[in-house]
Design a protein around this motif. Structure first.
Motif, PDB file in Angstrom:
ATOM      1  N   LEU A   1       0.696  -1.277   0.055  1.00 57.04           N
ATOM      2  CA  LEU A   1       0.046   0.011   0.069  1.00 57.04           C
ATOM      3  C   LEU A   1       0.787   1.253  -0.084  1.00 57.04           C
ATOM      4  N   CYS A   2       1.935   1.303   0.890  1.00 56.73           N
ATOM      5  CA  CYS A   2       2.946   2.342   0.729  1.00 56.73           C
ATOM      6  C   CYS A   2       3.604   2.663  -0.568  1.00 56.73           C
ATOM      7  N   GLY A   3       3.965   1.485  -1.086  1.00 52.96           N
ATOM      8  CA  GLY A   3       4.660   1.508  -2.414  1.00 52.96           C
ATOM      9  C   GLY A   3       3.684   2.112  -3.619  1.00 52.96           C
ATOM     10  N   TRP A   4       2.235   1.713  -3.580  1.00 47.92           N
ATOM     11  CA  TRP A   4       1.201   2.025  -4.231  1.00 47.92           C
ATOM     12  C   TRP A   4       0.990   3.614  -4.293  1.00 47.92           C
ATOM     13  N   LEU A   5       1.063   3.934  -2.922  1.00 43.47           N
ATOM     14  CA  LEU A   5       0.859   5.427  -2.708  1.00 43.47           C
ATOM     15  C   LEU A   5       1.837   6.292  -3.081  1.00 43.47           C
ATOM     16  N   LEU A   6       3.110   5.793  -3.007  1.00 53.10           N
ATOM     17  CA  LEU A   6       4.231   6.398  -3.405  1.00 53.10           C
ATOM     18  C   LEU A   6       4.279   6.856  -4.901  1.00 53.10           C
ATOM     19  N   ALA A   7       4.011   5.737  -5.687  1.00 51.41           N
ATOM     20  CA  ALA A   7       3.971   5.708  -7.074  1.00 51.41           C
ATOM     21  C   ALA A   7       2.814   6.682  -7.483  1.00 51.41           C
ATOM     22  N   ASN A   8       1.602   6.690  -6.930  1.00 49.27           N
ATOM     23  CA  ASN A   8       0.328   7.500  -7.287  1.00 49.27           C
ATOM     24  C   ASN A   8       0.905   9.199  -6.960  1.00 49.27           C
ATOM     25  N   VAL A   9       1.493   9.338  -5.706  1.00 44.14           N
ATOM     26  CA  VAL A   9       2.041  10.723  -5.536  1.00 44.14           C
ATOM     27  C   VAL A   9       3.141  11.129  -6.397  1.00 44.14           C
ATOM     28  N   TYR A  10       4.093  10.305  -6.741  1.00 42.02           N
ATOM     29  CA  TYR A  10       5.215  10.665  -7.678  1.00 42.02           C
ATOM     30  C   TYR A  10       4.616  10.901  -9.098  1.00 42.02           C
ATOM     31  N   ASN A  11       3.467  10.176  -9.348  1.00 38.75           N
ATOM     32  CA  ASN A  11       2.929  10.597 -10.833  1.00 38.75           C
ATOM     33  C   ASN A  11       2.240  11.913 -11.000  1.00 38.75           C
ATOM     34  N   ARG A  12       1.557  12.276  -9.688  1.00 39.35           N
ATOM     35  CA  ARG A  12       0.930  13.333  -9.738  1.00 39.35           C
ATOM     36  C   ARG A  12       1.942  14.682  -9.705  1.00 39.35           C
ATOM     37  N   ILE A  13       2.950  14.485  -9.045  1.00 39.54           N
ATOM     38  CA  ILE A  13       3.838  15.386  -8.923  1.00 39.54           C
ATOM     39  C   ILE A  13       4.643  15.645 -10.307  1.00 39.54           C
ATOM     40  N   ASN A  14       4.759  14.537 -10.911  1.00 39.59           N
ATOM     41  CA  ASN A  14       5.641  14.644 -12.089  1.00 39.59           C
ATOM     42  C   ASN A  14       4.803  14.787 -13.288  1.00 39.59           C
ATOM     43  N   ARG A  15       3.456  15.195 -13.235  1.00 44.89           N
ATOM     44  CA  ARG A  15       2.582  15.427 -14.470  1.00 44.89           C
ATOM     45  C   ARG A  15       3.192  16.599 -15.406  1.00 44.89           C
ATOM     46  N   GLN A  16       2.789  16.482 -16.461  1.00 45.10           N
ATOM     47  CA  GLN A  16       3.418  17.416 -17.554  1.00 45.10           C
ATOM     48  C   GLN A  16       2.225  18.496 -17.579  1.00 45.10           C
ATOM     49  N   PRO A  17       2.565  19.678 -17.737  1.00 46.85           N
ATOM     50  CA  PRO A  17       1.695  20.770 -17.791  1.00 46.85           C
ATOM     51  C   PRO A  17       1.028  20.891 -19.407  1.00 46.85           C
TER      52      PRO A  17
END
Length: 87
Positions: free
Chosen positions: A71-87
């Motif tokens: 669950l922590c890994g899944w959350l970490l990947a989701n947070v990373y993907n949101r932070i790394n979104r292309q504008p």
């Protein structure tokens, strides 16, 4: 780069499960050394404590902590993907 959150979570769970089993074997083989190491890691004196290692405890810990790590890994990947979104 986008991370696949499900695969990252599964990889986290498997990795933690392997580490859990290694740690459990070390506690079984070298209980006093592992108790000393635990004391150093937690900045306390654990010399008066004792290990109560059972196969049921190892199995339940493996399942519980692997699920938590997944669950922590899944959350970490989701947070990373949101932070790394292309504008």
């Amino acid at each position: 780069m986008k991370l696949n959150a499900n695969k990252f979570g599964i990889a986290s769970a498997i990795s933690f499960g392997v580490l859990w089993l290694i740690c459990s074997v070390l506690v079984w083989l070298q209980p006093s050394m592992m108790m000393n190491m635990t004391g150093h890691m937690l900045h306390g004196d654990w010399s008066q404590m004792g290990w109560h290692l059972s196969s049921t405890g190892v199995f339940l810990g493996l399942i519980g902590w692997s699920a938590f790590a997944g669950l922590c890994g899944w959350l970490l990947a989701n947070v990373y993907n949101r932070i790394n979104r292309q504008p």
